[in-house]
Design a protein around this motif. Sequence first.
Motif, PDB file in Angstrom:
ATOM      1  N   LEU A 110      16.683 -15.868  31.974  1.00  0.00           N
ATOM      2  CA  LEU A 110      15.872 -15.962  33.245  1.00  0.00           C
ATOM      3  C   LEU A 110      14.295 -15.973  32.897  1.00  0.00           C
ATOM      4  O   LEU A 110      13.558 -16.695  33.557  1.00  0.00           O
ATOM      5  CB  LEU A 110      16.210 -15.010  34.386  1.00  0.00           C
ATOM      6  N   ILE A 111      13.854 -14.830  32.216  1.00  0.00           N
ATOM      7  CA  ILE A 111      12.623 -14.746  31.636  1.00  0.00           C
ATOM      8  C   ILE A 111      12.023 -16.005  31.027  1.00  0.00           C
ATOM      9  O   ILE A 111      10.991 -16.405  31.128  1.00  0.00           O
ATOM     10  CB  ILE A 111      12.237 -13.218  31.229  1.00  0.00           C
ATOM     11  N   ARG A 112      12.826 -16.279  29.983  1.00  0.00           N
ATOM     12  CA  ARG A 112      12.578 -17.463  29.202  1.00  0.00           C
ATOM     13  C   ARG A 112      12.122 -18.677  29.908  1.00  0.00           C
ATOM     14  O   ARG A 112      11.280 -19.409  29.773  1.00  0.00           O
ATOM     15  CB  ARG A 112      13.512 -17.731  27.934  1.00  0.00           C
ATOM     16  N   MET A 113      13.151 -19.000  30.958  1.00  0.00           N
ATOM     17  CA  MET A 113      13.025 -20.074  31.794  1.00  0.00           C
ATOM     18  C   MET A 113      11.665 -20.010  32.669  1.00  0.00           C
ATOM     19  O   MET A 113      11.221 -21.224  32.629  1.00  0.00           O
ATOM     20  CB  MET A 113      14.276 -20.151  32.804  1.00  0.00           C
ATOM     21  N   LEU A 114      11.535 -18.900  33.019  1.00  0.00           N
ATOM     22  CA  LEU A 114      10.263 -18.751  33.912  1.00  0.00           C
ATOM     23  C   LEU A 114       8.780 -18.943  33.114  1.00  0.00           C
ATOM     24  O   LEU A 114       7.879 -19.196  33.560  1.00  0.00           O
ATOM     25  CB  LEU A 114      10.126 -17.266  34.631  1.00  0.00           C
ATOM     26  N   ASP A 115       8.997 -18.434  31.849  1.00  0.00           N
ATOM     27  CA  ASP A 115       7.960 -18.727  30.886  1.00  0.00           C
ATOM     28  C   ASP A 115       7.455 -19.906  30.350  1.00  0.00           C
ATOM     29  O   ASP A 115       6.468 -20.278  30.120  1.00  0.00           O
ATOM     30  CB  ASP A 115       8.129 -17.659  29.770  1.00  0.00           C
ATOM     31  N   ASN A 116       8.608 -21.026  30.715  1.00  0.00           N
ATOM     32  CA  ASN A 116       8.346 -22.400  30.089  1.00  0.00           C
ATOM     33  C   ASN A 116       7.635 -23.259  31.315  1.00  0.00           C
ATOM     34  O   ASN A 116       7.905 -22.957  32.403  1.00  0.00           O
ATOM     35  CB  ASN A 116       9.622 -23.065  29.881  1.00  0.00           C
TER      36      ASN A 116
END
Length: 108
Positions: free
Chosen positions: A102-108
């Motif tokens: 989820l955090i990786r998705m938000l960082d993109n």
Amino acid sequence: MEEVHSLETIKWKLEAETLVFLYISRPNCPVCHALLPQVEEVLEDFKSVIPLLADAEAIPEIAGEYSIFTVPVIIVFVDGKEMFRKARFVPIDELHSQISRLIRMLDN
């Protein structure tokens, strides 16, 4: 983990913060008390997550608001919208992986 004592506080946090982790438990729940330290350890890896702890007995309306039928319940919100939830028995490795994705998705 910040303890919240009202549904209004939870809603305010959901509006104010991007990524909120809501842990709902009851004082007389042994599973809740056993799981909490493990969850807190997972959250140490994710400083951008705002962790909230809610007592379902102190906030009885939380059950209706979030369709809670058992405890513990973990609900993760992004921009006030539920992204995923886990209830009763929570696989810690799976929880870590889901938050990480989820955090990786938000960082993109």
